[in-house]
Every structure is written in C-alpha cells, then in structure tokens.
Design a protein around this motif. Structure first.
Motif, mmCIF file in Angstrom:
data_model
loop_
_atom_site.group_PDB
_atom_site.id
_atom_site.type_symbol
_atom_site.label_atom_id
_atom_site.label_comp_id
_atom_site.label_asym_id
_atom_site.label_seq_id
_atom_site.Cartn_x
_atom_site.Cartn_y
_atom_site.Cartn_z
ATOM 1 N N GLU A 195 0.830 -1.209 0.000
ATOM 2 C CA GLU A 195 0.000 0.000 0.000
ATOM 3 C C GLU A 195 0.868 1.264 0.000
ATOM 4 O O GLU A 195 0.517 2.271 -0.625
ATOM 5 C CB GLU A 195 -0.942 -0.011 1.215
ATOM 6 N N ILE A 196 2.009 1.211 0.678
ATOM 7 C CA ILE A 196 2.947 2.344 0.655
ATOM 8 C C ILE A 196 3.385 2.614 -0.779
ATOM 9 O O ILE A 196 3.389 3.757 -1.238
ATOM 10 C CB ILE A 196 4.165 2.061 1.565
ATOM 11 N N VAL A 197 3.732 1.561 -1.492
ATOM 12 C CA VAL A 197 4.158 1.690 -2.889
ATOM 13 C C VAL A 197 3.030 2.263 -3.730
ATOM 14 O O VAL A 197 3.218 3.230 -4.478
ATOM 15 C CB VAL A 197 4.614 0.324 -3.449
ATOM 16 N N ASP A 198 1.846 1.654 -3.616
ATOM 17 C CA ASP A 198 0.722 2.004 -4.488
ATOM 18 C C ASP A 198 0.094 3.349 -4.169
ATOM 19 O O ASP A 198 -0.327 4.071 -5.073
ATOM 20 C CB ASP A 198 -0.348 0.911 -4.417
ATOM 21 N N THR A 199 0.036 3.698 -2.895
ATOM 22 C CA THR A 199 -0.649 4.930 -2.481
ATOM 23 C C THR A 199 0.290 6.118 -2.367
ATOM 24 O O THR A 199 -0.052 7.226 -2.782
ATOM 25 C CB THR A 199 -1.361 4.709 -1.128
ATOM 26 N N LEU A 200 1.466 5.895 -1.788
ATOM 27 C CA LEU A 200 2.396 6.998 -1.536
ATOM 28 C C LEU A 200 3.470 7.128 -2.622
ATOM 29 O O LEU A 200 4.253 8.067 -2.600
ATOM 30 C CB LEU A 200 3.066 6.814 -0.165
ATOM 31 N N ASP A 201 3.523 6.166 -3.540
ATOM 32 C CA ASP A 201 4.492 6.163 -4.636
ATOM 33 C C ASP A 201 5.931 6.216 -4.124
ATOM 34 O O ASP A 201 6.777 6.936 -4.645
ATOM 35 C CB ASP A 201 4.216 7.299 -5.624
ATOM 36 N N ILE A 202 6.186 5.423 -3.071
ATOM 37 C CA ILE A 202 7.518 5.321 -2.480
ATOM 38 C C ILE A 202 8.001 3.884 -2.671
ATOM 39 O O ILE A 202 7.291 2.946 -2.324
ATOM 40 C CB ILE A 202 7.489 5.684 -0.974
ATOM 41 N N PRO A 203 9.190 3.690 -3.243
ATOM 42 C CA PRO A 203 9.681 2.319 -3.410
ATOM 43 C C PRO A 203 9.959 1.654 -2.069
ATOM 44 O O PRO A 203 10.454 2.291 -1.138
ATOM 45 C CB PRO A 203 10.967 2.487 -4.216
ATOM 46 N N VAL A 204 9.630 0.367 -1.996
ATOM 47 C CA VAL A 204 9.880 -0.438 -0.803
ATOM 48 C C VAL A 204 10.706 -1.645 -1.229
ATOM 49 O O VAL A 204 10.314 -2.390 -2.132
ATOM 50 C CB VAL A 204 8.571 -0.888 -0.134
ATOM 51 N N ILE A 205 11.854 -1.821 -0.572
ATOM 52 C CA ILE A 205 12.746 -2.941 -0.858
ATOM 53 C C ILE A 205 12.779 -3.825 0.384
ATOM 54 O O ILE A 205 13.216 -3.378 1.446
ATOM 55 C CB ILE A 205 14.169 -2.463 -1.202
ATOM 56 N N VAL A 206 12.300 -5.052 0.240
ATOM 57 C CA VAL A 206 12.227 -5.978 1.369
ATOM 58 C C VAL A 206 13.247 -7.092 1.171
ATOM 59 O O VAL A 206 13.287 -7.722 0.120
ATOM 60 C CB VAL A 206 10.814 -6.587 1.509
ATOM 61 N N TYR A 207 14.040 -7.326 2.201
ATOM 62 C CA TYR A 207 15.016 -8.413 2.208
ATOM 63 C C TYR A 207 14.568 -9.477 3.199
ATOM 64 O O TYR A 207 14.008 -9.149 4.255
ATOM 65 C CB TYR A 207 16.392 -7.898 2.641
ATOM 66 N N GLY A 208 14.834 -10.737 2.863
ATOM 67 C CA GLY A 208 14.508 -11.799 3.803
ATOM 68 C C GLY A 208 14.857 -13.171 3.276
ATOM 69 O O GLY A 208 15.329 -13.333 2.147
ATOM 70 N N LEU A 209 14.602 -14.145 4.110
ATOM 71 C CA LEU A 209 14.760 -15.542 3.740
ATOM 72 C C LEU A 209 13.532 -15.980 2.967
ATOM 73 O O LEU A 209 12.433 -15.487 3.216
ATOM 74 C CB LEU A 209 14.884 -16.420 4.990
ATOM 75 N N MET A 210 13.704 -16.917 2.070
ATOM 76 C CA MET A 210 12.561 -17.490 1.368
ATOM 77 C C MET A 210 11.945 -18.607 2.204
ATOM 78 O O MET A 210 10.740 -18.666 2.393
ATOM 79 C CB MET A 210 12.992 -18.042 0.008
ATOM 80 N N THR A 211 12.807 -19.509 2.701
ATOM 81 C CA THR A 211 12.316 -20.688 3.405
ATOM 82 C C THR A 211 13.032 -20.884 4.735
ATOM 83 O O THR A 211 14.114 -20.346 4.965
ATOM 84 C CB THR A 211 12.513 -21.960 2.550
ATOM 85 N N ASP A 212 12.423 -21.702 5.574
ATOM 86 C CA ASP A 212 13.004 -22.018 6.876
ATOM 87 C C ASP A 212 13.949 -23.212 6.764
ATOM 88 O O ASP A 212 14.236 -23.693 5.670
ATOM 89 C CB ASP A 212 11.895 -22.266 7.906
ATOM 90 N N PHE A 213 14.395 -23.739 7.884
ATOM 91 C CA PHE A 213 15.366 -24.836 7.911
ATOM 92 C C PHE A 213 14.796 -26.163 7.402
ATOM 93 O O PHE A 213 15.548 -27.092 7.122
ATOM 94 C CB PHE A 213 15.928 -25.014 9.326
ATOM 95 N N GLN A 214 13.480 -26.235 7.266
ATOM 96 C CA GLN A 214 12.849 -27.439 6.722
ATOM 97 C C GLN A 214 12.493 -27.274 5.241
ATOM 98 O O GLN A 214 11.886 -28.142 4.652
ATOM 99 C CB GLN A 214 11.586 -27.784 7.519
#
Length: 191
Positions: A96-115
């Motif tokens: 919603e921040i991207v779509d409404t406020l027109d501010i880029p959001v870059i999210v970093y994270g893991l895709m999967t857990d240890f299983q």
C-alpha cells in the motif's frame, strides 16, 4: 512509478550489508531512507540491522504503524530487513505504501526455513512483489549455490523443531540442495 521489491537469499548471503549500502547511497545523495526490521530478531538489540561484517544501524520496528510512519516521514525509499517474519497484513501495508504513496519499498529476507518451508511473509511477498531478486551465496560445504538454511545443533543438522529459532553461524549454515539432502538423509538414518 514506485515498485515493491523482494530480495531473498539464504543466511550469510549479504542481505543486511545490502540494506546498509542502499541506505548509505540514498543519504550520500541527500535523500531520506527509512529502515524497518522485525522485533523477532533481537540478537544485537531491538531495532538494529547488523551485518556479519560488523556494521550496524538503528531501524524502526516493523509493525502495523508502518504506513502512518512512512506517510509522516515521506522518505525517498523504504528498506525492510527480515521480511520473512512479517505477517500477510504487514506485507499488504508495504504494498500500500508503494501504491498509495508512490515510495519504493525494498524488502530483504529468507525465502524458506530450515525445513525448506516458506515463511508467511515470504509467501506474500512472492504474491505481491513487482520485482523478485535472489541474493546469492555459496554452499558452506562445496562450491554450488546455496539454497537452504540448514539448522545445526551440537554439530549435527536438525530438521525438526519450531519454525523460528533465531541464530547466526553458530546455528545455521547455507547449503546447496545436494548437501542439504545429504545432511537430511544422514539425520534420518541416525534416528
């Protein structure tokens, strides 16, 4: 037009250092960046993004006030660490921040857990992100690309337990599929 980016990688792939680099690049140009992180990972203190190379920076905790905080501060970019721990609702707020406020959001994270199972935040990011990019690293044991976050206890790979158990190299190693499957088979035969 702003976009929602999801940059995923295994543990020890350099995601946190990328976040710190992005923030530095924006600020060197006189632009404002807001960094958010999960309250779940408190190894280095709450509200901190810390790289394995020793660089650390304060961050806001990612919670249901993220949209209001970004709307109030009006940064040029929002960067989020540990996106895998975010709920579906929080990922929706980032979109919603991207779509409404027109501010880029870059999210970093893991895709999967240890299983090898997907985290809730990662699943939602795959569904909503405008751009998905992999942050690559190599297997701890061989030269192949790492794909799995393998949990270890007393020097042995483990494949049962709670999905979230915060730790670093003392608890997790990045492995390629072949090395991961070898460890999994070895754990199954030792039961």
């Amino acid at each position: 037009m702003a976009k929602l980016y999801y940059r995923y990688g295994t543990m020890n792939s350099g995601k946190s250092i990328d976040i710190l680099k992005i923030a530095n690049n924006y600020e060197e140009q006189g632009k404002k960046v807001l960094i958010f992180t999960s309250a779940i990972d408190d190894r280095h203190g709450l509200g901190k993004v810390t790289s394995r190379v020793g660089i650390q920076r304060e961050a806001y905790l990612l919670d249901e006030t993220v949209f209001e905080k970004v709307q109030q501060e009006q940064p040029d970019c929002v960067v989020v660490d540990e996106g895998q721990f975010a709920s579906t609702q929080l990922i929706d707020l980032l979109a919603e921040i991207v779509d409404t406020l027109d501010i880029p959001v870059i999210v970093y994270g893991l895709m999967t857990d240890f299983q090898g199972e997907m985290f809730e935040g990662s699943k939602r990011l795959l569904e909503l992100a405008d751009r998905i990019e992999e942050v690559k690293t190599i297997c701890w044991y061989c030269k192949s690309k790492a794909r799995f976050n393998t949990r270890f206890k007393n020097g042995k790979a483990v494949f049962t337990g709670e999905q979230i158990d915060i730790g670093g190299n003392e608890k997790y190693l990045p492995l390629c599929r072949q090395c991961y499957m070898k460890e999994k088979k070895s754990a199954e035969t030792s039961i």
